[in-house]
Design a protein around this motif. Structure first.
Motif, PDB file in Angstrom:
ATOM      1  N   GLY A   1      61.958  98.467  39.796  1.00  0.00           N
ATOM      2  CA  GLY A   1      63.193  97.816  39.354  1.00  0.00           C
ATOM      3  C   GLY A   1      63.581  96.626  40.204  1.00  0.00           C
ATOM      4  N   ASP A   2      62.992  96.481  41.400  1.00  0.00           N
ATOM      5  CA  ASP A   2      63.271  95.300  42.216  1.00  0.00           C
ATOM      6  C   ASP A   2      62.960  94.041  41.423  1.00  0.00           C
ATOM      7  OD1 ASP A   2      63.943  96.875  44.398  1.00  0.00           O
ATOM      8  OD2 ASP A   2      62.128  96.423  45.553  1.00  0.00           O
ATOM      9  N   VAL A   3      63.815  93.024  41.558  1.00  0.00           N
ATOM     10  CA  VAL A   3      63.611  91.735  40.894  1.00  0.00           C
ATOM     11  C   VAL A   3      63.759  90.635  41.939  1.00  0.00           C
ATOM     12  CG1 VAL A   3      64.477  90.117  39.156  1.00  0.00           C
ATOM     13  CG2 VAL A   3      64.504  92.582  38.694  1.00  0.00           C
ATOM     14  N   ILE A   4      62.793  89.721  41.932  1.00  0.00           N
ATOM     15  CA  ILE A   4      62.826  88.563  42.825  1.00  0.00           C
ATOM     16  C   ILE A   4      62.732  87.313  41.968  1.00  0.00           C
ATOM     17  CG2 ILE A   4      61.634  87.333  44.692  1.00  0.00           C
ATOM     18  CD1 ILE A   4      60.512  90.110  45.552  1.00  0.00           C
ATOM     19  N   GLU A   5      63.593  86.339  42.241  1.00  0.00           N
ATOM     20  CA  GLU A   5      63.541  85.043  41.559  1.00  0.00           C
ATOM     21  C   GLU A   5      63.153  83.992  42.580  1.00  0.00           C
ATOM     22  OE1 GLU A   5      67.340  84.430  39.739  1.00  0.00           O
ATOM     23  OE2 GLU A   5      67.110  86.150  38.416  1.00  0.00           O
ATOM     24  N   TYR A   6      62.313  83.038  42.145  1.00  0.00           N
ATOM     25  CA  TYR A   6      61.862  82.002  43.074  1.00  0.00           C
ATOM     26  C   TYR A   6      61.442  80.768  42.294  1.00  0.00           C
ATOM     27  CZ  TYR A   6      59.608  79.724  46.981  1.00  0.00           C
ATOM     28  OH  TYR A   6      59.286  78.834  47.964  1.00  0.00           O
TER      29      TYR A   6
ATOM     30  N   LEU B   1      55.615  89.209  35.886  1.00  0.00           N
ATOM     31  CA  LEU B   1      56.029  87.857  36.246  1.00  0.00           C
ATOM     32  C   LEU B   1      56.397  87.134  34.955  1.00  0.00           C
ATOM     33  CD1 LEU B   1      54.630  85.312  38.667  1.00  0.00           C
ATOM     34  CD2 LEU B   1      54.832  84.668  36.255  1.00  0.00           C
ATOM     35  N   THR B   2      57.541  86.479  34.973  1.00  0.00           N
ATOM     36  CA  THR B   2      57.941  85.614  33.864  1.00  0.00           C
ATOM     37  C   THR B   2      58.244  84.248  34.454  1.00  0.00           C
ATOM     38  OG1 THR B   2      58.916  87.510  32.713  1.00  0.00           O
ATOM     39  CG2 THR B   2      59.512  85.310  31.909  1.00  0.00           C
ATOM     40  N   GLY B   3      57.635  83.220  33.868  1.00  0.00           N
ATOM     41  CA  GLY B   3      57.915  81.850  34.261  1.00  0.00           C
ATOM     42  C   GLY B   3      58.902  81.241  33.290  1.00  0.00           C
ATOM     43  N   PHE B   4      59.870  80.511  33.832  1.00  0.00           N
ATOM     44  CA  PHE B   4      60.923  79.894  33.025  1.00  0.00           C
ATOM     45  C   PHE B   4      60.940  78.392  33.247  1.00  0.00           C
ATOM     46  CE2 PHE B   4      62.376  84.197  33.860  1.00  0.00           C
ATOM     47  CZ  PHE B   4      62.808  84.619  32.617  1.00  0.00           C
ATOM     48  N   ASN B   5      61.361  77.654  32.220  1.00  0.00           N
ATOM     49  CA  ASN B   5      61.610  76.219  32.390  1.00  0.00           C
ATOM     50  C   ASN B   5      63.071  76.014  32.804  1.00  0.00           C
ATOM     51  OD1 ASN B   5      63.181  76.299  30.022  1.00  0.00           O
ATOM     52  ND2 ASN B   5      61.568  75.404  28.742  1.00  0.00           N
ATOM     53  N   GLN B   6      63.448  74.766  32.946  1.00  0.00           N
ATOM     54  CA  GLN B   6      64.801  74.411  33.411  1.00  0.00           C
ATOM     55  C   GLN B   6      65.896  74.839  32.436  1.00  0.00           C
ATOM     56  OE1 GLN B   6      62.385  72.289  32.539  1.00  0.00           O
ATOM     57  NE2 GLN B   6      63.251  71.218  30.770  1.00  0.00           N
ATOM     58  N   ASP B   7      65.537  75.141  31.205  1.00  0.00           N
ATOM     59  CA  ASP B   7      66.510  75.601  30.208  1.00  0.00           C
ATOM     60  C   ASP B   7      66.563  77.121  30.123  1.00  0.00           C
ATOM     61  OD1 ASP B   7      67.216  72.946  29.476  1.00  0.00           O
ATOM     62  OD2 ASP B   7      65.413  72.838  28.206  1.00  0.00           O
ATOM     63  N   ASP B   8      65.946  77.783  31.100  1.00  0.00           N
ATOM     64  CA  ASP B   8      65.896  79.249  31.178  1.00  0.00           C
ATOM     65  C   ASP B   8      65.137  79.853  29.997  1.00  0.00           C
ATOM     66  OD1 ASP B   8      66.442  81.414  32.851  1.00  0.00           O
ATOM     67  OD2 ASP B   8      68.155  82.039  31.628  1.00  0.00           O
ATOM     68  N   GLU B   9      64.170  79.104  29.465  1.00  0.00           N
ATOM     69  CA  GLU B   9      63.314  79.583  28.383  1.00  0.00           C
ATOM     70  C   GLU B   9      62.011  80.089  29.009  1.00  0.00           C
ATOM     71  OE1 GLU B   9      64.477  76.401  24.901  1.00  0.00           O
ATOM     72  OE2 GLU B   9      63.100  75.753  26.493  1.00  0.00           O
TER      73      GLU B   9
ATOM     74  N   VAL C   1      60.068  87.994  39.116  1.00  0.00           N
ATOM     75  CA  VAL C   1      59.093  89.081  39.222  1.00  0.00           C
ATOM     76  C   VAL C   1      59.856  90.396  39.283  1.00  0.00           C
ATOM     77  CG1 VAL C   1      57.205  90.042  40.591  1.00  0.00           C
ATOM     78  CG2 VAL C   1      57.522  87.564  40.486  1.00  0.00           C
ATOM     79  N   GLU C   2      59.516  91.313  38.382  1.00  0.00           N
ATOM     80  CA  GLU C   2      60.149  92.626  38.341  1.00  0.00           C
ATOM     81  C   GLU C   2      59.093  93.708  38.575  1.00  0.00           C
ATOM     82  OE1 GLU C   2      62.661  95.646  35.423  1.00  0.00           O
ATOM     83  OE2 GLU C   2      61.893  93.767  34.607  1.00  0.00           O
ATOM     84  N   VAL C   3      59.358  94.606  39.514  1.00  0.00           N
ATOM     85  CA  VAL C   3      58.450  95.718  39.785  1.00  0.00           C
ATOM     86  C   VAL C   3      58.621  96.750  38.675  1.00  0.00           C
ATOM     87  CG1 VAL C   3      57.816  97.546  41.399  1.00  0.00           C
ATOM     88  CG2 VAL C   3      58.581  95.315  42.269  1.00  0.00           C
ATOM     89  N   LEU C   4      57.519  97.028  37.971  1.00  0.00           N
ATOM     90  CA  LEU C   4      57.542  97.962  36.845  1.00  0.00           C
ATOM     91  C   LEU C   4      57.174  99.383  37.255  1.00  0.00           C
ATOM     92  CD1 LEU C   4      55.714  95.746  34.203  1.00  0.00           C
ATOM     93  CD2 LEU C   4      58.193  96.024  34.526  1.00  0.00           C
TER      94      LEU C   4
END
Length: 150
Positions: free
Chosen positions: A10-15, A123-131, A102-105
């Motif tokens: 459940g840990d989530v890290i944004e970078y 891992l999910t990659g997002f653009n500047q519009d949060d897409e 990144v979310e630990v599953l």
């Protein structure tokens, strides 16, 4: 340093962030994925992308760099056994700025090596519009602070 025992499901890290340039898109495509919609703006306009788009492999490489810089550099990572569920969700364009989440599953001790644990993380990659532009499930291996008893 963060070890296997420190990581919680459940840990989530944004970078991030990394802004992608037209020159980088063309340079990567020239070397590794020389398809017209990655190389030529006019040809790209006629493609399903409707304009110049980064190779999905380029997008994955950028997100991998963000992962190393923002997550794995602080973790006792021992690499990965691979990735599952790799998806390119939307094109990355010149000028897009990418970040990752990144979310630990799940996590479990490695049955073959008591000095490490296994971890699945999305891992999910997002653009500047949060897409979301890319996602994958990493099959990471992380050193244990205290090796498991055999």
């Amino acid at each position: 340093m963060e070890y296997y025992e420190d990581i919680e499901v459940g840990d989530v890290i944004e970078y991030g962030s990394k802004t992608v340039t037209k020159a980088e898109i063309i340079e990567f495509a020239t070397k590794f994925d020389p398809q017209p919609f990655h190389l030529d703006e006019e040809a790209a306009k006629e493609s399903l992308f409707g304009g110049l788009a980064a190779s999905g492999w380029h997008t994955a490489s950028i997100c991998m760099r963000l992962l190393v810089d923002g997550v794995l550099s602080e973790q006792a990572s021992q690499g990965a056994a691979g990735v599952d569920e790799l998806r390119w969700k939307r094109p990355v364009r010149p000028g897009d700025t990418l970040s990752i989440e990144v979310e630990v599953l799940s996590k479990e001790p490695d049955p073959n090596d008591p000095t490490r644990g296994r971890m699945r993380s999305r891992l999910t990659g997002f653009n500047q519009d949060d897409e979301a532009v890319i996602s994958w499930v990493g099959l990471g291996m992380v050193e244990r602070r205290e090796p498991a008893e055999e």
